[in-house]
Design a protein around this motif. Structure first.
Motif, PDB file in Angstrom:
ATOM      1  N   LYS A  48       0.814  -1.227   0.000  1.00 31.00           N
ATOM      2  CA  LYS A  48       0.000   0.000   0.000  1.00 31.00           C
ATOM      3  C   LYS A  48       0.843   1.271   0.000  1.00 31.00           C
ATOM      4  O   LYS A  48       0.394   2.301  -0.474  1.00 31.00           O
ATOM      5  CB  LYS A  48      -0.946   0.013   1.209  1.00 31.00           C
ATOM      6  N   GLY A  49       2.031   1.201   0.556  1.00 29.69           N
ATOM      7  CA  GLY A  49       2.887   2.382   0.602  1.00 29.69           C
ATOM      8  C   GLY A  49       3.118   2.868   2.022  1.00 29.69           C
ATOM      9  O   GLY A  49       3.049   2.095   2.975  1.00 29.69           O
ATOM     10  N   ILE A  50       3.357   4.163   2.172  1.00 31.22           N
ATOM     11  CA  ILE A  50       3.662   4.752   3.480  1.00 31.22           C
ATOM     12  C   ILE A  50       2.385   5.297   4.116  1.00 31.22           C
ATOM     13  O   ILE A  50       1.697   6.136   3.528  1.00 31.22           O
ATOM     14  CB  ILE A  50       4.715   5.855   3.364  1.00 31.22           C
ATOM     15  N   ALA A  51       2.106   4.816   5.321  1.00 35.03           N
ATOM     16  CA  ALA A  51       0.934   5.271   6.077  1.00 35.03           C
ATOM     17  C   ALA A  51       1.340   6.413   6.991  1.00 35.03           C
ATOM     18  O   ALA A  51       2.421   6.400   7.588  1.00 35.03           O
ATOM     19  CB  ALA A  51       0.360   4.133   6.916  1.00 35.03           C
ATOM     20  N   ARG A  52       0.458   7.394   7.103  1.00 34.34           N
ATOM     21  CA  ARG A  52       0.599   8.478   8.084  1.00 34.34           C
ATOM     22  C   ARG A  52      -0.458   8.262   9.147  1.00 34.34           C
ATOM     23  O   ARG A  52      -1.585   7.865   8.838  1.00 34.34           O
ATOM     24  CB  ARG A  52       0.370   9.830   7.422  1.00 34.34           C
ATOM     25  N   TYR A  53      -0.116   8.581  10.373  1.00 31.11           N
ATOM     26  CA  TYR A  53      -1.025   8.350  11.497  1.00 31.11           C
ATOM     27  C   TYR A  53      -1.552   9.653  12.076  1.00 31.11           C
ATOM     28  O   TYR A  53      -0.957  10.716  11.906  1.00 31.11           O
ATOM     29  CB  TYR A  53      -0.306   7.542  12.585  1.00 31.11           C
ATOM     30  N   TYR A  54      -2.679   9.525  12.781  1.00 29.88           N
ATOM     31  CA  TYR A  54      -3.311  10.647  13.463  1.00 29.88           C
ATOM     32  C   TYR A  54      -3.587  10.260  14.909  1.00 29.88           C
ATOM     33  O   TYR A  54      -3.983   9.125  15.192  1.00 29.88           O
ATOM     34  CB  TYR A  54      -4.648  11.016  12.822  1.00 29.88           C
ATOM     35  N   THR A  55      -3.408  11.210  15.803  1.00 23.16           N
ATOM     36  CA  THR A  55      -3.869  11.062  17.178  1.00 23.16           C
ATOM     37  C   THR A  55      -5.297  11.573  17.225  1.00 23.16           C
ATOM     38  O   THR A  55      -5.602  12.621  16.654  1.00 23.16           O
ATOM     39  CB  THR A  55      -2.975  11.861  18.140  1.00 23.16           C
ATOM     40  N   VAL A  56      -6.163  10.807  17.861  1.00 23.49           N
ATOM     41  CA  VAL A  56      -7.557  11.196  18.020  1.00 23.49           C
ATOM     42  C   VAL A  56      -7.713  11.725  19.443  1.00 23.49           C
ATOM     43  O   VAL A  56      -7.297  11.068  20.407  1.00 23.49           O
ATOM     44  CB  VAL A  56      -8.492   9.986  17.786  1.00 23.49           C
ATOM     45  N   PRO A  64      -3.248   8.088  20.874  1.00 19.02           N
ATOM     46  CA  PRO A  64      -2.176   8.263  19.890  1.00 19.02           C
ATOM     47  C   PRO A  64      -2.234   7.239  18.756  1.00 19.02           C
ATOM     48  O   PRO A  64      -2.459   6.050  18.992  1.00 19.02           O
ATOM     49  CB  PRO A  64      -0.896   8.069  20.710  1.00 19.02           C
ATOM     50  N   ASP A  65      -2.049   7.734  17.554  1.00 24.28           N
ATOM     51  CA  ASP A  65      -1.957   6.889  16.360  1.00 24.28           C
ATOM     52  C   ASP A  65      -3.167   5.973  16.169  1.00 24.28           C
ATOM     53  O   ASP A  65      -3.033   4.862  15.654  1.00 24.28           O
ATOM     54  CB  ASP A  65      -0.664   6.057  16.379  1.00 24.28           C
ATOM     55  N   ALA A  66      -4.334   6.436  16.559  1.00 27.09           N
ATOM     56  CA  ALA A  66      -5.553   5.626  16.471  1.00 27.09           C
ATOM     57  C   ALA A  66      -6.162   5.598  15.080  1.00 27.09           C
ATOM     58  O   ALA A  66      -7.069   4.823  14.809  1.00 27.09           O
ATOM     59  CB  ALA A  66      -6.591   6.133  17.469  1.00 27.09           C
ATOM     60  N   ALA A  67      -5.658   6.434  14.181  1.00 24.49           N
ATOM     61  CA  ALA A  67      -6.168   6.476  12.811  1.00 24.49           C
ATOM     62  C   ALA A  67      -4.986   6.594  11.855  1.00 24.49           C
ATOM     63  O   ALA A  67      -3.939   7.122  12.219  1.00 24.49           O
ATOM     64  CB  ALA A  67      -7.100   7.673  12.636  1.00 24.49           C
ATOM     65  N   TRP A  68      -5.162   6.086  10.649  1.00 21.13           N
ATOM     66  CA  TRP A  68      -4.090   6.191   9.665  1.00 21.13           C
ATOM     67  C   TRP A  68      -4.660   6.329   8.262  1.00 21.13           C
ATOM     68  O   TRP A  68      -5.814   6.015   8.012  1.00 21.13           O
ATOM     69  CB  TRP A  68      -3.148   4.991   9.732  1.00 21.13           C
ATOM     70  N   CYS A  69      -3.819   6.824   7.371  1.00 17.27           N
ATOM     71  CA  CYS A  69      -4.218   6.940   5.969  1.00 17.27           C
ATOM     72  C   CYS A  69      -2.996   6.815   5.074  1.00 17.27           C
ATOM     73  O   CYS A  69      -1.864   6.868   5.542  1.00 17.27           O
ATOM     74  CB  CYS A  69      -4.952   8.245   5.702  1.00 17.27           C
ATOM     75  N   TYR A  70      -3.262   6.663   3.797  1.00 18.51           N
ATOM     76  CA  TYR A  70      -2.221   6.609   2.772  1.00 18.51           C
ATOM     77  C   TYR A  70      -2.437   7.796   1.831  1.00 18.51           C
ATOM     78  O   TYR A  70      -3.242   7.727   0.917  1.00 18.51           O
ATOM     79  CB  TYR A  70      -2.295   5.290   1.994  1.00 18.51           C
ATOM     80  N   PRO A  71      -1.738   8.911   2.072  1.00 20.70           N
ATOM     81  CA  PRO A  71      -1.930  10.084   1.221  1.00 20.70           C
ATOM     82  C   PRO A  71      -1.465   9.862  -0.215  1.00 20.70           C
ATOM     83  O   PRO A  71      -2.009  10.434  -1.146  1.00 20.70           O
ATOM     84  CB  PRO A  71      -1.116  11.179   1.885  1.00 20.70           C
ATOM     85  N   ARG A  72      -0.426   9.031  -0.381  1.00 22.20           N
ATOM     86  CA  ARG A  72       0.089   8.727  -1.718  1.00 22.20           C
ATOM     87  C   ARG A  72       0.315   7.218  -1.817  1.00 22.20           C
ATOM     88  O   ARG A  72       1.466   6.745  -1.832  1.00 22.20           O
ATOM     89  CB  ARG A  72       1.390   9.489  -1.973  1.00 22.20           C
ATOM     90  N   PRO A  73      -0.774   6.448  -1.901  1.00 23.22           N
ATOM     91  CA  PRO A  73      -0.626   4.986  -1.926  1.00 23.22           C
ATOM     92  C   PRO A  73      -0.038   4.493  -3.251  1.00 23.22           C
ATOM     93  O   PRO A  73      -0.016   5.225  -4.242  1.00 23.22           O
ATOM     94  CB  PRO A  73      -2.062   4.492  -1.770  1.00 23.22           C
ATOM     95  N   SER A  74       0.379   3.257  -3.227  1.00 25.44           N
ATOM     96  CA  SER A  74       0.836   2.620  -4.459  1.00 25.44           C
ATOM     97  C   SER A  74      -0.348   2.501  -5.419  1.00 25.44           C
ATOM     98  O   SER A  74      -1.511   2.647  -5.020  1.00 25.44           O
ATOM     99  CB  SER A  74       1.393   1.225  -4.161  1.00 25.44           C
ATOM    100  N   ILE A  75      -0.053   2.207  -6.642  1.00 28.38           N
ATOM    101  CA  ILE A  75      -1.122   2.076  -7.642  1.00 28.38           C
ATOM    102  C   ILE A  75      -2.090   0.953  -7.272  1.00 28.38           C
ATOM    103  O   ILE A  75      -3.281   1.023  -7.574  1.00 28.38           O
ATOM    104  CB  ILE A  75      -0.545   1.899  -9.064  1.00 28.38           C
ATOM    105  N   LEU A  76      -1.602  -0.063  -6.580  1.00 29.76           N
ATOM    106  CA  LEU A  76      -2.461  -1.177  -6.173  1.00 29.76           C
ATOM    107  C   LEU A  76      -3.503  -0.758  -5.136  1.00 29.76           C
ATOM    108  O   LEU A  76      -4.543  -1.386  -5.007  1.00 29.76           O
ATOM    109  CB  LEU A  76      -1.613  -2.319  -5.604  1.00 29.76           C
ATOM    110  N   ALA A  77      -3.217   0.294  -4.381  1.00 28.97           N
ATOM    111  CA  ALA A  77      -4.116   0.739  -3.313  1.00 28.97           C
ATOM    112  C   ALA A  77      -4.726   2.109  -3.604  1.00 28.97           C
ATOM    113  O   ALA A  77      -5.221   2.779  -2.703  1.00 28.97           O
ATOM    114  CB  ALA A  77      -3.354   0.771  -1.994  1.00 28.97           C
TER     115      ALA A  77
END
Length: 100
Positions: A48-56, A64-77
């Protein structure tokens, strides 16, 4: 309709999540951004690539780090680009449809 809830507060709600590896990824416009702070944490997923995390944070309590996303995922994701998933005690649940 899917929603994410922590400490009794709705963090996100939508009728269109993307499910990947058993996780519901919520589109960016479904989040209540008041509860999210970007974390310095990053993680690499081989496909999927590099995940960034968020504190909620709710009512002065932080998860801490309870949410995450892939702002620039691989083409597969690419379908989860910018979408947010949850863990660490955040409940992701299906809610009954409201009659119109």
């Amino acid at each position: 309709m899917m929603r994410a809830v922590w400490n009794g507060v709705r963090l996100a709600e939508t009728d269109r999540t993307e499910v990947v590896e058993g996780n519901h990824y919520f589109p960016p416009d479904s989040l209540d951004r008041r509860y999210f702070t970007e974390s310095p944490t990053r993680a690499l997923c081989p496909w999927k690539g590099i995940a960034r995390y968020y504190t909620v944070s709710v009512d002065g309590e932080a998860n801490p780090d309870a949410a995450w996303c892939y702002p620039r995922p691989s083409i597969l994701a690419r379908r989860i680009k910018g979408h947010v998933a949850f863990w660490r005690g955040v409940r992701v649940e299906e809610t009954p449809e409201q009659p119109t």
